[in-house]
Design a protein around this motif. Structure first.
Motif, PDB file in Angstrom:
ATOM      1  N   LYS A 125       0.828  -1.202   0.000  1.00 18.25           N
ATOM      2  CA  LYS A 125       0.000   0.000   0.000  1.00 18.25           C
ATOM      3  C   LYS A 125       0.869   1.262   0.000  1.00 18.25           C
ATOM      4  O   LYS A 125       0.608   2.203  -0.741  1.00 18.25           O
ATOM      5  CB  LYS A 125      -0.890   0.001   1.242  1.00 18.25           C
ATOM      6  CG  LYS A 125      -2.293   0.528   0.996  1.00 18.25           C
ATOM      7  CD  LYS A 125      -3.159   0.229   2.192  1.00 18.25           C
ATOM      8  CE  LYS A 125      -4.395   1.099   2.249  1.00 18.25           C
ATOM      9  NZ  LYS A 125      -5.128   0.882   3.522  1.00 18.25           N
ATOM     10  N   LEU A 126       1.900   1.251   0.817  1.00 13.15           N
ATOM     11  CA  LEU A 126       2.780   2.414   0.887  1.00 13.15           C
ATOM     12  C   LEU A 126       3.381   2.725  -0.478  1.00 13.15           C
ATOM     13  O   LEU A 126       3.238   3.842  -0.992  1.00 13.15           O
ATOM     14  CB  LEU A 126       3.901   2.168   1.901  1.00 13.15           C
ATOM     15  CG  LEU A 126       3.530   2.214   3.381  1.00 13.15           C
ATOM     16  CD1 LEU A 126       4.764   1.947   4.235  1.00 13.15           C
ATOM     17  CD2 LEU A 126       2.927   3.562   3.745  1.00 13.15           C
ATOM     18  N   PHE A 127       4.046   1.739  -1.055  1.00 13.27           N
ATOM     19  CA  PHE A 127       4.741   1.985  -2.317  1.00 13.27           C
ATOM     20  C   PHE A 127       3.771   2.212  -3.472  1.00 13.27           C
ATOM     21  O   PHE A 127       3.993   3.084  -4.316  1.00 13.27           O
ATOM     22  CB  PHE A 127       5.710   0.849  -2.628  1.00 13.27           C
ATOM     23  CG  PHE A 127       6.970   0.919  -1.817  1.00 13.27           C
ATOM     24  CD1 PHE A 127       8.015   1.747  -2.199  1.00 13.27           C
ATOM     25  CD2 PHE A 127       7.103   0.177  -0.658  1.00 13.27           C
ATOM     26  CE1 PHE A 127       9.180   1.833  -1.444  1.00 13.27           C
ATOM     27  CE2 PHE A 127       8.261   0.250   0.113  1.00 13.27           C
ATOM     28  CZ  PHE A 127       9.292   1.082  -0.278  1.00 13.27           C
ATOM     29  N   ALA A 128       2.687   1.426  -3.486  1.00 13.50           N
ATOM     30  CA  ALA A 128       1.702   1.620  -4.553  1.00 13.50           C
ATOM     31  C   ALA A 128       1.104   3.020  -4.439  1.00 13.50           C
ATOM     32  O   ALA A 128       0.832   3.689  -5.449  1.00 13.50           O
ATOM     33  CB  ALA A 128       0.620   0.552  -4.470  1.00 13.50           C
ATOM     34  N   GLY A 129       0.924   3.479  -3.210  1.00 16.09           N
ATOM     35  CA  GLY A 129       0.407   4.832  -2.982  1.00 16.09           C
ATOM     36  C   GLY A 129       1.325   5.879  -3.578  1.00 16.09           C
ATOM     37  O   GLY A 129       0.881   6.807  -4.270  1.00 16.09           O
ATOM     38  N   LEU A 130       2.608   5.699  -3.343  1.00 10.96           N
ATOM     39  CA  LEU A 130       3.582   6.636  -3.900  1.00 10.96           C
ATOM     40  C   LEU A 130       3.491   6.646  -5.431  1.00 10.96           C
ATOM     41  O   LEU A 130       3.471   7.708  -6.055  1.00 10.96           O
ATOM     42  CB  LEU A 130       4.983   6.239  -3.451  1.00 10.96           C
ATOM     43  CG  LEU A 130       6.130   7.184  -3.815  1.00 10.96           C
ATOM     44  CD1 LEU A 130       7.246   7.079  -2.774  1.00 10.96           C
ATOM     45  CD2 LEU A 130       6.705   6.910  -5.192  1.00 10.96           C
ATOM     46  N   ILE A 131       3.423   5.457  -5.982  1.00 12.77           N
ATOM     47  CA  ILE A 131       3.372   5.368  -7.446  1.00 12.77           C
ATOM     48  C   ILE A 131       2.110   6.044  -7.983  1.00 12.77           C
ATOM     49  O   ILE A 131       2.163   6.832  -8.941  1.00 12.77           O
ATOM     50  CB  ILE A 131       3.429   3.888  -7.893  1.00 12.77           C
ATOM     51  CG1 ILE A 131       4.815   3.320  -7.589  1.00 12.77           C
ATOM     52  CG2 ILE A 131       3.112   3.757  -9.374  1.00 12.77           C
ATOM     53  CD1 ILE A 131       4.914   1.807  -7.691  1.00 12.77           C
ATOM     54  N   GLU A 132       0.990   5.771  -7.327  1.00 16.86           N
ATOM     55  CA  GLU A 132      -0.248   6.375  -7.815  1.00 16.86           C
ATOM     56  C   GLU A 132      -0.251   7.889  -7.683  1.00 16.86           C
ATOM     57  O   GLU A 132      -0.781   8.598  -8.553  1.00 16.86           O
ATOM     58  CB  GLU A 132      -1.455   5.756  -7.107  1.00 16.86           C
ATOM     59  CG  GLU A 132      -2.034   4.616  -7.938  1.00 16.86           C
ATOM     60  CD  GLU A 132      -2.644   3.508  -7.103  1.00 16.86           C
ATOM     61  OE1 GLU A 132      -3.259   3.827  -6.064  1.00 16.86           O
ATOM     62  OE2 GLU A 132      -2.483   2.324  -7.489  1.00 16.86           O
ATOM     63  N   SER A 133       0.352   8.365  -6.635  1.00 17.58           N
ATOM     64  CA  SER A 133       0.479   9.817  -6.507  1.00 17.58           C
ATOM     65  C   SER A 133       1.269  10.375  -7.690  1.00 17.58           C
ATOM     66  O   SER A 133       0.927  11.414  -8.254  1.00 17.58           O
ATOM     67  CB  SER A 133       1.195  10.169  -5.204  1.00 17.58           C
ATOM     68  OG  SER A 133       0.471   9.670  -4.119  1.00 17.58           O
ATOM     69  N   GLY A 134       2.326   9.631  -8.043  1.00 19.24           N
ATOM     70  CA  GLY A 134       3.138  10.050  -9.185  1.00 19.24           C
ATOM     71  C   GLY A 134       2.340  10.027 -10.484  1.00 19.24           C
ATOM     72  O   GLY A 134       2.547  10.869 -11.367  1.00 19.24           O
ATOM     73  N   VAL A 135       1.451   9.067 -10.579  1.00 13.49           N
ATOM     74  CA  VAL A 135       0.617   8.977 -11.780  1.00 13.49           C
ATOM     75  C   VAL A 135      -0.311  10.192 -11.861  1.00 13.49           C
ATOM     76  O   VAL A 135      -0.440  10.833 -12.914  1.00 13.49           O
ATOM     77  CB  VAL A 135      -0.218   7.682 -11.782  1.00 13.49           C
ATOM     78  CG1 VAL A 135      -1.233   7.695 -12.916  1.00 13.49           C
ATOM     79  CG2 VAL A 135       0.699   6.471 -11.904  1.00 13.49           C
ATOM     80  N   LYS A 136      -0.919  10.508 -10.749  1.00 12.00           N
ATOM     81  CA  LYS A 136      -1.836  11.653 -10.704  1.00 12.00           C
ATOM     82  C   LYS A 136      -1.139  12.918 -11.154  1.00 12.00           C
ATOM     83  O   LYS A 136      -1.708  13.747 -11.859  1.00 12.00           O
ATOM     84  CB  LYS A 136      -2.371  11.856  -9.281  1.00 12.00           C
ATOM     85  CG  LYS A 136      -3.542  10.956  -8.934  1.00 12.00           C
ATOM     86  CD  LYS A 136      -4.516  11.616  -7.968  1.00 12.00           C
ATOM     87  CE  LYS A 136      -5.560  10.617  -7.498  1.00 12.00           C
ATOM     88  NZ  LYS A 136      -5.004   9.637  -6.521  1.00 12.00           N
TER      89      LYS A 136
END
Lengths: 206, 206
Positions: free
Chosen positions: A136-147
């Motif tokens: 969740k932590l890392f996927a969250g970071l990635i998704e933030s980057g996508v946004k």
DNA sequence: ATATTAAATGACAACAGTGTCGTTTTTTAT
DNA sequence: ATAAAAAACGACACTGTTGTCATTTAATAT
């Protein structure tokens, strides 16, 4: 002593956990007996038992603290302007700690615990939860980057997150057992970078 | 019985190792006592002791056999016309076994042993040798591919080899503890493929 | 058949670690 | 000061595991 403040009890608990952590790191989880911890502490057998009645309880308490402080570290990363930079810093930290202080860290104890106890059904949920938490932590970071349109991943964030976690684990494990040089930590981190840059399709690099 | 053929002794040894392997897989290396193995076998305590006096000796014997059979498997891969195809088959096998029979395999026992015993100085060489051995296999495959101009790697063969090994390990470890689905085995193998195709600069793909 | 040899047996002493519990000690309240 | 409460102590009984060794058993040689 007797009827003592909550604070005092907390302090005692802390002392025991600190000692336990040291002993776990020094000689491994399974090799550590309650007696070892009693000797290493300056309390009596009965005293220690009144706080924790197994080394397992101690482990759970310590790992919870560890996870918490990792989350704090991670929240810090998430404050950065560039998520790619955040990842790079994370990778730097990984590399550095593999060289410097892996052997003093609690990481290996966590592996040992994992590898020793996964057969016990009631623990599987515990492990699953931890994996989810880290993904969740890392996927969250990635998704933030996508946004922010910094990343345009070609795989799911979770898959990429897991690759990061897995490489991290592998690097740690190997560094501890055969040393950072032989584990080619630099190369491994570089490999992960190569992979990440490609699957994330990073824009505005560095 | 008495003064018996070498063959008979070999058979006995085999029996013990087979039993030990089963028990190790079922309950873990550290949780296995000599008594457990004695009970599981149809020999007496003293009988077993005359062949192996510690579970450690048994482990070493079993892992040696395992490594040997992996090498045989690998030699087989090396016979293929395309080294890239060989890698793909290897990855397929990895994926399949993560889903099908990880939990029946000896792999987890090897991890357990590694993670439990790395602190003992005299074992470090043992681990180093094994890492070298496995790196050599995969690096050899890569270099063969280079000679045939199938690969044009952007990293050293050893670095790439280690990345394969590490991912393999991580996939196994996670599959065993939280199950192949949660470990996203398919994704992880795909990630490794993505990485490999890039760093190897594979020509004549598939 | 018998003797010889050593493989195999299993009871046992020694040891390590655990969890408990009656006793001691110290703090807080009065 | 004294009493009450409970924190801390540590000796102890219990359990599980180990490694040994005197004894039994069976294979081979004669």
């Amino acid at each position: 002593m007797p009827k003592v403040t909550e604070e005092h009890k907390k302090k005692r608990r802390r002392e025991i956990l600190d000692v336990a952590k040291k002993v776990f790191i020094k000689q491994g989880f399974q090799a550590t007996t309650m007696s070892d911890i009693v000797s290493a502490s300056n309390m009596s057998r009965g005293g220690v038992y009144s706080y924790f009645s197994t080394t397992d309880e101690m482990y759970k308490a310590i790992i919870a603290e560890n996870d918490q402080s990792f989350e704090a570290y991670f929240q810090n990363l998430m404050q950065m302007k560039s998520y790619w930079n955040a990842l790079l810093i994370y990778l730097d930290d990984l590399e550095r700690s593999a060289y410097d202080d892996v052997r003093e860290g609690f990481g290996i104890v966590a592996y040992e615990y994992l590898v020793m106890t996964w057969r016990e059904k009631e623990r599987i949920q515990f492990f699953k939860d931890r994996v989810d938490q880290y993904i969740k932590l890392f996927a969250g970071l990635i998704e933030s980057g996508v946004k922010r349109e910094e990343f345009h991943p070609v795989q799911s964030s979770e898959a990429i997150a897991l690759m990061i976690i897995n490489t991290n684990d592998a690097v740690y494990l190997l560094s501890m057992t055969v040393g950072a040089d032989k584990a080619r930590v630099k190369d491994q981190v570089k490999s992960l970078k190569i992979y990440l840059r490609y699957v994330l399709q990073v824009k505005h690099i560095e």
